[in-house]
Design a protein around this motif. Structure first.
Motif: not given
Length: 389
Positions: A32-37, A44-48, A151-153
């Motif tokens: 929570a509160g961090t972007a998953t890379g 990382l750049e394209t995901h909130a 919540g897992v890529v």
């Protein structure tokens, strides 16, 4: 070699069965509160930032585990080596100068280095079992679907699982008990191990000599009957003439299905975002984009055969015993024999079965692991074997 973490986390933990234990979280799981890379800067750049923890993270935190950091993963989890083109290769203290194995590379490295007690990872085609083998750790790939992947890529959803790595069997069992919850039914303890000669005979002699004593040390009946002498098994999914063993046919089927699913999961993002990948990952996605329906149909037939084989060969009380990897960790920069690795890991993946990796011995003073595979749903039975190891 590099630090296993891409980001450190301030977390005080709390009461529960995992109180006081430090948790490294593979960078596929939301915090929570961090972007998953997902191991790639463009991802990382394209995901909130995530709005909530992945369910597996929430369970472990709820049981008292303290998150210490987000750990490096191979890009989009599609590698078994443990090196990352963008973030580096996490250290393997059990085999200095060698890779830690992937794609749960940072999680394995953090645990092996003593920076974490629990390494949360994923295993699609061996990404917990191979790092466990290379780093001298314990690890479990659970039965497909038993641990939530919310919540897992993803990489290949019908193969993806979430499990943990640990330095000892007790910690592995504690953490997996939290993730697995209560079993739907009880399973008989393992009293017989199947160490099939058609699989063992393909291994390097040094690996056989190092791992077989660990099989025998479990003190159970050992049967060397071949695994693949079953008329229901489709020998080749691609129609190629002769020379392909059933085990290689299974590997090819796994590779085709994994690639198909990986492109379905990420192809649109790749085409839109144009990420930079390391050469191996780039080539795998490029090949995946060219697959057609016939590739999948044939591979699915082989998969059905492997499911039938596991059901027949691994009844209650029996586990498959084979190495977790064909040898010790490759040197950093050395190209691994990916096909040889997947021949050992694909049976669990194709059948959805749990796979336990245990430290087994050494080849030239480098760790190699034993892999135990049982019928789907038998996770607790395998974890009990880990405790007797």
């Amino acid at each position: 070699m590099t630090d296993p973490f891409i980001a450190l986390v301030e977390d005080l933990g709390g009461p529960g069965p995992l109180e006081g234990l430090r948790l490294a979280v593979k960078d596929l799981f939301d915090l929570a509160g961090t972007a998953t890379g997902a191991g790639n800067p463009r991802w990382l750049e394209t995901h909130a930032p995530a709005e909530a923890d992945a369910e597996a993270v929430a369970l472990l935190r709820g049981a008292g585990a303290r998150v210490v950091g987000k750990a490096i993963t191979d890009e989009l989890a599609w590698s078994l080596n443990g090196s990352n083109f963008h973030y580096g290769t996490p250290e393997n203290p059990a085999a200095p100068g060698r890779v830690p194995g992937g794609s749960s590379s940072g999680s394995a490295s953090a645990v092996a280095l003593g920076l974490a007690d629990i390494g949360l990872g994923t295993d699609t085609g061996g990404s917990i079992r191979v790092p466990a083998s290379y780093c001298g750790l314990y690890g479990l790939r659970p039965t497909h679907g038993r641990v939530s992947l919310e919540g897992v890529v993803p990489l290949a959803p019908t193969f993806d699982t979430a499990g943990v790595l640990a330095r000892d069997a007790h910690t592995l069992r504690l953490a997996m008990a939290v993730l697995l919850g209560e079993p739907e039914e009880a399973h008989a303890p393992v009293t017989r191990l199947l160490a099939p000669r058609d699989i063992w005979d393909e291994l390097p002699a040094a690996t056989r000599d190092a791992v077989m004593p660990a099989v025998e040390a479990l003190g159970l009946e050992v049967d060397t009957t071949p695994f693949f002498d079953d008329p229901h098994f489709g020998l080749e999914h691609d129609g190629a003439a002769g020379g392909v063993t059933p085990l290689e046919s299974a590997r090819r089927a796994y590779a085709a299905l994994q690639a198909w699913e990986a492109w379905q999961a990420h192809g649109a993002w790749i085409e839109a975002s144009r990420p930079e990948f390391e050469p191996g990952v780039k080539a795998r996605f490029a090949n995946a984009s060219k697959l057609v329906g016939a590739d999948v149909t044939g591979a699915q037939r082989v998969r059905s055969g492997v499911v039938a084989l596991v059901r027949d060969r691994l009844p209650e009380g029996t586990a498959l015993a084979i190495p977790a990897a064909p040898g010790p960790a490759p040197l950093v920069g050395e190209e691994p024999d990916r096909e040889a690795i997947v021949r050992l890991t694909c049976i669990a993946g194709l059948s959805g079965a749990p796979g336990l990796a245990l430290p087994a011995g050494t080849v030239e003073d480098l760790p190699v692991g034993l892999q135990l595979v049982a019928a789907p749903g038998s996770d607790e039975v395998l974890l009990a074997l880990a405790g007797s190891h």
